[in-house]
Design an enzyme around this catalytic site. Structure first.
Site, PDB file in Angstrom:
ATOM      1  N   THR B  29      30.910  46.688  31.982  1.00 52.18           N
ATOM      2  CA  THR B  29      31.053  47.692  33.031  1.00 52.18           C
ATOM      3  C   THR B  29      31.626  48.972  32.447  1.00 52.18           C
ATOM      4  O   THR B  29      32.169  48.977  31.336  1.00 52.18           O
ATOM      5  CB  THR B  29      31.940  47.164  34.183  1.00 52.18           C
ATOM      6  OG1 THR B  29      31.748  47.966  35.341  1.00 52.18           O
ATOM      7  CG2 THR B  29      33.431  47.199  33.812  1.00 52.18           C
ATOM      8  N   CYS B  34      39.083  53.124  38.080  1.00 54.55           N
ATOM      9  CA  CYS B  34      38.968  51.737  38.541  1.00 54.55           C
ATOM     10  C   CYS B  34      39.555  50.799  37.478  1.00 54.55           C
ATOM     11  O   CYS B  34      39.676  51.165  36.312  1.00 54.55           O
ATOM     12  CB  CYS B  34      37.507  51.366  38.779  1.00 54.55           C
ATOM     13  SG  CYS B  34      36.717  52.327  40.085  1.00 54.55           S
ATOM     14  N   HIS B  51      35.125  44.869  39.272  1.00 58.85           N
ATOM     15  CA  HIS B  51      35.297  46.310  39.051  1.00 58.85           C
ATOM     16  C   HIS B  51      35.989  46.867  40.302  1.00 58.85           C
ATOM     17  O   HIS B  51      35.350  47.247  41.275  1.00 58.85           O
ATOM     18  CB  HIS B  51      33.922  46.948  38.840  1.00 58.85           C
ATOM     19  CG  HIS B  51      33.963  48.388  38.456  1.00 58.85           C
ATOM     20  ND1 HIS B  51      33.093  48.914  37.527  1.00 58.85           N
ATOM     21  CD2 HIS B  51      34.734  49.421  38.866  1.00 58.85           C
ATOM     22  CE1 HIS B  51      33.335  50.215  37.396  1.00 58.85           C
ATOM     23  NE2 HIS B  51      34.327  50.549  38.213  1.00 58.85           N
TER      24      HIS B  51
END
Lengths: 217, 169
Positions: B29, B34, B51
């Protein structure tokens, strides 16, 4: 907080179209050649879709960000893939595209100055056509719509968009961002730039309210 | 050279989502403010990656992957489903992300988002602590993005930052 309706999005796109026209003229003068900003649709999409607005999230992009102050808050980002951004520097320096190969101080400065010119022209045109409840310093205590000085980033596209969208994500399940691409005469397809207008959540609410009045000029 | 059909599958985990994988699949990712929550069952060799966008769902149920307090339990539930058993006492965690790119940036859009990275970190750590899941390593904070790759076969998490060398957590 409600999302913009289709009618409101159409009205906003008309206003942003004026911004794109103003920015096209300013950028053409700055680069010394015909450039046209092509406005995309005003869409409100899920975060995952928005994170791919600049292509694959892992793509390394150069971007200059200007914050908005005054009646609208949010960000304007001028983004380019490395090759396209460095081509901008070559055009400004009057040398063959492909001569510049890395982001040094001069190259970053050129990108930020270009963002300043495009962003200010865009905002000036935008401010002149915003609904009266949002635009105009005399009518609005928040003052004139103005940008903050640009900042340069060399970042993954997905990370950059994540940062830019975070304020809307705090309030909304879907985010609004308006994408504008560039058509440049002589330089050909190598100049692949993107201008993103990302209003913050309170501005989105203010826009929704103002556009409901239907008094965009 | 392996046949294409034998090549490991890399699953991309989008913002506000989670995914579970076992070898030869891997997870990856892209992170900004985040936080990427990697959970690993070392004996079963199953792994999960969430995530996380925001710390607290405040009761919202429509996007469980978006919030720390709904994403982590959701990820664990899915891992237990695919492993067909309880994960209690077997999971370990690694955390990455939580950056604040616009620390000195504009007062508008980024202002509220400036502290989100840190708030995400704190929320995730508190939830993992409550679940008694040990955090083996952290790659958190800073001002830049991270490209995260996780291999459930080994538990290795590799991080790359723009312009930087790859590092292992």
């Amino acid at each position: 907080m409600s999302l913009l309706s289709e009618v409101q999005r159409r009205m906003l796109r008309t206003i942003l179209g004026r911004g794109a026209e103003g920015a096209s003229q300013a950028l053409s003068r700055w680069l010394g050649q015909e450039v046209r900003l092509v406005l995309g649709e005003v869409e409100q999409v899920e975060l995952a879709a928005a994170a791919e607005a600049l292509g694959p999230p892992e793509t390394l992009v150069a971007a200059c960000l200007m914050g908005l102050t005054g009646p609208l808050g949010g960000s304007i980002l001028l983004c380019f893939e490395d090759r396209a951004g460095l081509a901008l520097v070559d055009i400004l320096l009057g040398q063959p595209v492909g001569t510049t190969t890395e982001w040094g101080e001069v190259e970053r400065s050129a990108a930020m100055e270009t963002t300043n010119i495009v962003g200010c022209a865009y905002l000036n045109a935008l401010a002149a056509h915003l609904p009266s409840s949002l635009g105009g310093s005399a009518a609005h205590p928040a003052g004139e719509l103005a940008p903050t000085p640009p900042r340069f980033f060399h970042e993954f596209a997905g990370s950059l968009l994540e940062f830019a969208m975070m304020d809307q994500a705090l309030e909304l399940g879907r985010v609004l961002l308006v994408k504008t691409t560039f058509e440049v005469g002589d330089a050909g397809p190598g100049l692949d730039w993107t201008l993103l207008f990302v209003p913050d959540a309170p501005s989105l609410a203010a826009l929704a309210s103002a556009l409901s009045d239907g008094d965009a000029t | 050279m392996p046949l294409e059909s034998e090549a490991p599958l890399v699953v991309s985990v989008a913002i506000g989502r989670w995914a579970v994988a076992s070898p030869p699949s891997r997870l990856r990712t892209l992170l900004g403010s985040c936080v990427g929550v990697v959970l690993h069952d070392r004996s079963a060799k199953w792994g999960g990656l969430a995530h996380v966008v925001l710390p607290d769902s405040r009761g919202a149920v429509d996007q469980p992957g978006k919030y720390a307090d709904t994403a982590i339990p959701g990820l664990i539930a899915e891992m237990e489903q695919v492993m067909r058993g309880k994960s209690a006492g077997r999971l370990v965690a690694k955390l990455a992300g939580g950056a604040s790119m616009f620390q000195t940036g504009p007062p508008g859009a980024a202002a509220a988002a400036r502290n989100i990275g840190r708030m995400n970190q704190e929320a995730v750590e508190a939830i993992l602590d409550a679940l008694r899941i040990p955090i083996l390593s952290r790659d958190l904070g800073g001002e830049g993005g991270r490209n995260l790759h996780f291999d459930p076969a080994t538990g290795r998490v590799q991080i790359r930052s723009p312009g930087g060398a790859e590092r292992e957590m």
